[in-house]
Each structure stands twice: as C-alpha cells, then as structure tokens.
Scaffold this motif. Structure first.
Motif, PDB file in Angstrom:
ATOM      1  N   ALA A  25     -43.449  13.325 -19.943  1.00 40.01           N
ATOM      2  CA  ALA A  25     -43.647  12.445 -18.792  1.00 40.01           C
ATOM      3  C   ALA A  25     -42.657  12.825 -17.706  1.00 40.01           C
ATOM      4  N   VAL A  26     -42.978  12.453 -16.479  1.00 38.82           N
ATOM      5  CA  VAL A  26     -42.145  12.782 -15.317  1.00 38.82           C
ATOM      6  C   VAL A  26     -41.876  11.506 -14.531  1.00 38.82           C
ATOM      7  N   ASP A  27     -40.613  11.288 -14.126  1.00 32.04           N
ATOM      8  CA  ASP A  27     -40.288  10.081 -13.364  1.00 32.04           C
ATOM      9  C   ASP A  27     -40.368  10.341 -11.861  1.00 32.04           C
ATOM     10  N   ALA A  28     -39.983   9.355 -11.081  1.00 36.31           N
ATOM     11  CA  ALA A  28     -40.114   9.437  -9.628  1.00 36.31           C
ATOM     12  C   ALA A  28     -39.222  10.519  -9.015  1.00 36.31           C
ATOM     13  N   LYS A  29     -38.188  10.936  -9.738  1.00 38.56           N
ATOM     14  CA  LYS A  29     -37.295  12.001  -9.254  1.00 38.56           C
ATOM     15  C   LYS A  29     -37.702  13.359  -9.783  1.00 38.56           C
ATOM     16  N   ASP A  30     -38.827  13.425 -10.481  1.00 44.03           N
ATOM     17  CA  ASP A  30     -39.309  14.647 -11.133  1.00 44.03           C
ATOM     18  C   ASP A  30     -38.420  15.095 -12.280  1.00 44.03           C
ATOM     19  N   ASP A  31     -37.615  14.176 -12.825  1.00 45.91           N
ATOM     20  CA  ASP A  31     -36.978  14.458 -14.110  1.00 45.91           C
ATOM     21  C   ASP A  31     -38.044  14.427 -15.192  1.00 45.91           C
ATOM     22  N   VAL A  32     -37.905  15.306 -16.172  1.00 49.59           N
ATOM     23  CA  VAL A  32     -38.932  15.507 -17.194  1.00 49.59           C
ATOM     24  C   VAL A  32     -38.423  14.992 -18.534  1.00 49.59           C
ATOM     25  N   TYR A  33     -39.177  14.087 -19.152  1.00 48.32           N
ATOM     26  CA  TYR A  33     -38.820  13.480 -20.439  1.00 48.32           C
ATOM     27  C   TYR A  33     -39.726  14.068 -21.519  1.00 48.32           C
ATOM     28  N   VAL A  34     -39.122  14.707 -22.508  1.00 47.46           N
ATOM     29  CA  VAL A  34     -39.878  15.341 -23.585  1.00 47.46           C
ATOM     30  C   VAL A  34     -39.700  14.529 -24.862  1.00 47.46           C
ATOM     31  N   PHE A  35     -40.776  13.942 -25.344  1.00 41.03           N
ATOM     32  CA  PHE A  35     -40.781  13.187 -26.602  1.00 41.03           C
ATOM     33  C   PHE A  35     -41.113  14.188 -27.710  1.00 41.03           C
ATOM     34  N   ASN A  36     -40.267  14.251 -28.726  1.00 39.25           N
ATOM     35  CA  ASN A  36     -40.409  15.314 -29.714  1.00 39.25           C
ATOM     36  C   ASN A  36     -40.010  14.833 -31.099  1.00 39.25           C
ATOM     37  N   ILE A  66     -45.672   9.233 -24.724  1.00 39.98           N
ATOM     38  CA  ILE A  66     -44.701   8.717 -23.759  1.00 39.98           C
ATOM     39  C   ILE A  66     -45.389   8.507 -22.412  1.00 39.98           C
ATOM     40  N   THR A  67     -45.083   7.361 -21.799  1.00 37.85           N
ATOM     41  CA  THR A  67     -45.593   7.028 -20.471  1.00 37.85           C
ATOM     42  C   THR A  67     -44.453   6.400 -19.676  1.00 37.85           C
ATOM     43  N   ILE A  68     -44.323   6.782 -18.410  1.00 35.07           N
ATOM     44  CA  ILE A  68     -43.293   6.203 -17.540  1.00 35.07           C
ATOM     45  C   ILE A  68     -43.965   5.286 -16.526  1.00 35.07           C
ATOM     46  N   GLY A  69     -43.466   4.056 -16.429  1.00 36.30           N
ATOM     47  CA  GLY A  69     -44.007   3.087 -15.497  1.00 36.30           C
ATOM     48  C   GLY A  69     -43.439   3.261 -14.098  1.00 36.30           C
ATOM     49  N   PRO A  70     -43.999   2.568 -13.117  1.00 45.86           N
ATOM     50  CA  PRO A  70     -43.510   2.670 -11.740  1.00 45.86           C
ATOM     51  C   PRO A  70     -42.078   2.177 -11.565  1.00 45.86           C
ATOM     52  N   ASP A  71     -41.594   1.347 -12.503  1.00 43.72           N
ATOM     53  CA  ASP A  71     -40.202   0.891 -12.444  1.00 43.72           C
ATOM     54  C   ASP A  71     -39.253   1.838 -13.158  1.00 43.72           C
ATOM     55  N   GLY A  72     -39.771   2.950 -13.664  1.00 44.57           N
ATOM     56  CA  GLY A  72     -38.940   3.942 -14.339  1.00 44.57           C
ATOM     57  C   GLY A  72     -38.741   3.704 -15.820  1.00 44.57           C
ATOM     58  N   THR A  73     -39.241   2.593 -16.359  1.00 44.31           N
ATOM     59  CA  THR A  73     -39.104   2.356 -17.791  1.00 44.31           C
ATOM     60  C   THR A  73     -40.097   3.221 -18.573  1.00 44.31           C
ATOM     61  N   LEU A  74     -39.723   3.488 -19.824  1.00 47.88           N
ATOM     62  CA  LEU A  74     -40.504   4.360 -20.682  1.00 47.88           C
ATOM     63  C   LEU A  74     -41.225   3.539 -21.745  1.00 47.88           C
ATOM     64  N   TRP A  75     -42.502   3.845 -21.935  1.00 43.50           N
ATOM     65  CA  TRP A  75     -43.307   3.230 -22.986  1.00 43.50           C
ATOM     66  C   TRP A  75     -43.571   4.296 -24.036  1.00 43.50           C
ATOM     67  N   LEU A  76     -42.998   4.103 -25.223  1.00 39.78           N
ATOM     68  CA  LEU A  76     -43.048   5.122 -26.275  1.00 39.78           C
ATOM     69  C   LEU A  76     -43.886   4.636 -27.443  1.00 39.78           C
TER      70      LEU A  76
END
Length: 307
Positions: A25-36, A66-76
């Motif tokens: 998933a990618v957040d509003a800053k284009d940081d990349v979250y890898v669930f592994n 993994i999903t990132i919401g508009p508030d930046g929280t992560l749903w795993l």
C-alpha cells in the motif's frame, strides 16, 4: 499504457527477509508499506526505495492484505487470525474487527472465516471486507467496526463467490470483488446489489482502484495451478489494467510465469502511487519456492515506473 521494472528497488536491511510479500500500500506521501510473512511484517520505504522503519513483530499469524485509509491509518487483514485490524502508521492498534480465536462456521456466512482484504468507501468511510478462503461473503461495517450488512454465497451465479480474494472501491463508492476461482471481478453497489462482472481475467487475486484520471482498475492475476495448463501461455502471472468500463488498456508481465525483471510468479497484491508507478507483491514462496528442493525464497516485490 507501458511500465518498466525498476530493478533493485527497496533494499532490505542486512539479514532481513520477506519470505514473501503478500500485499503493498502507498500513503499520501508515497511512502510504501509492504505487508509480508517475514520476521518484520510491516516494512516501510520511501518512494525511492530507502528503508524507513518496520513494525508488527510477533503480532500477526498470517499477513494477507493491507489498505491505507484517507486518514493514513492501516487496515491489515490476517486470514489465520480471522480479523481485520486498524493501526496507526507507526503500528499502534486502534480497532479490531473479528474474534481471533473463534472463526465463523465454514461458509456459514457470518464474519469471519479467513478474510482476505479490506476496501474503504471514499464517501462514507464504510469498511468492506472480502471473506474469504473459508467463506463466500462480503461484509460491510461502519468506520467504528459495527456490522451493517453482508452479501454473497458459494457458487458461480452472479452475486455468488468462489474465493472472494480481494476488494476495492472506486470514486463513486462502487465495490469491486476479485472472485478468484470464478475467474472474474464482480461489481456491486454499496448495498450489495449486483451490477456487472468482468470475465476476461485469470484467477484475479490482487485488486487496486486508482480513482484519479477517470479511474483505472489494476488486477493482479495468478497463473494456472493445473498441470494440464502448465505449458499454455497467457494464463495469468500478470497485472491487467482495465478502464472503469472494463476495457483492457494494458498488461504487465510475460506470457508465462517467470523470475526475470517484469515477469511474475504469483501476483497477490498491487497498488499505484500518486505518479502512476506500480508496486506488485507476490506470494512466490507459497506458489513456488516452498515446493522446490531445497526450498528457496524468490523475489516477491517489484516496482514498475510508468513510461
């Protein structure tokens, strides 16, 4: 629509391993979250692939979505934990939906039996869950985790599922479900009313709706798991890009599964950042590496730059 692989993107710290990356998933800053499924379940990179942080050690039974919401929280989504959990970007638990020790009756219809993924409605914040490996349902919750409604049952008819493996929402709040073993993506409104289906797909597994520029849907497709089809080209191991009307506008991947840059073993999750670059997570260990002698870890994350 063309993409080129960015080789070597996302270098892990020395001695670390994904085992396999299940979703990204990618957040509003284009940081990349890898669930592994390695020792560090959530690994964060910046857009250039520089390691930033990790968390989740000892928290997950089997990372899946993994999903990132508009508030930046992560749903795993943890399919063997039978839960959906919401976290801050730093890993603080905010909400748990589901009982980790009480999976629902197999295909009984109640949440959850091995859920697979989460989508959020951009208009209401409603939480949609595809459920999953041990169920044939989609569940809808409000943002606080209160159950609102469910739909679907086992089968092949419209509105039925054979492994609802992934889920996404478009800008209008329509719900797209990767009905994996029925080889289709089904489309519903927010009340579960069946609208349409797309069938020019092979075992659709990953799903991401890019709501910008008129809307595109990225579908990660698994290759065949049947020996009789093993030498048949163009059966999955790719990412198909569809318009919001279901028209094919591009594909990424080779004619067969492979390990060369730009080829895939088992696309399982995909996401696009603000510049249109594509990230694909693959369950390469489960699909291939664990079955080899000796077993070996295979690349499970690729970045593609939009040309």
């Amino acid at each position: 629509m063309n993409y080129r692989p960015v080789e070597g993107w996302g270098r892990l710290p020395e001695g670390w391993s994904y085992v396999e990356a299940t979703s990204v998933a990618v957040d509003a800053k284009d940081d990349v979250y890898v669930f592994n499924r390695g020792a560090h379940p959530v690994i964060v990179f910046d857009r250039e692939g520089k390691y930033r942080r990790s968390w989740g050690e000892g928290v997950f039974r089997r990372p899946h979505g993994i999903t990132i919401g508009p508030d930046g929280t992560l749903w795993l989504t943890d399919d063997m934990h039978h839960t959906i959990r919401q976290f801050t970007p730093e890993g603080t638990l905010l909400l748990t939906i589901g009982d980790p020790d009480q999976p629902a009756t197999l295909h009984g219809g109640k949440p959850f039996n091995r859920p697979t993924h989460v989508a959020l409605c951009p208009r209401t914040g409603a939480v949609y869950v595809s459920d999953g490996y041990g169920n044939s349902r989609v569940h809808k919750f409000d943002p606080k985790g209160r159950h609102l409604l469910s739909w679907g049952e086992p089968g092949t008819d419209p509105g039925c599922f054979n492994i609802p493996h992934n889920i996404a929402t478009d800008a209008d709040g329509l719900v797209y479900v990767a009905d994996r073993e029925n080889h289709r993506v089904q489309i519903f409104d927010g009340t579960g009313q069946y609208l349409a289906q797309w069938t020019n797909l092979h075992r659709p597994c990953g799903l991401f709706a890019d709501r910008r520029n008129g809307g595109l849907l990225y579908v990660g497709e698994l290759p065949t798991h049947l020996a009789v089809n093993a030498q048949v080209p163009n059966l999955g191991a790719r990412v198909s890009i569809l318009s919001i009307k279901g028209e094919l506008v591009g594909r990424v991947g080779g004619r067969f599964p492979g390990e060369k840059p730009g080829e895939f073993v088992a696309p399982h999750g995909c996401v696009v950042d603000s510049r249109g670059d594509l990230y694909v997570a693959e369950v390469s260990w489960t699909a291939q590496g664990s079955k080899e002698t000796p077993p070996r870890e295979i690349r499970s994350l690729q970045k593609f730059a939009r040309a």
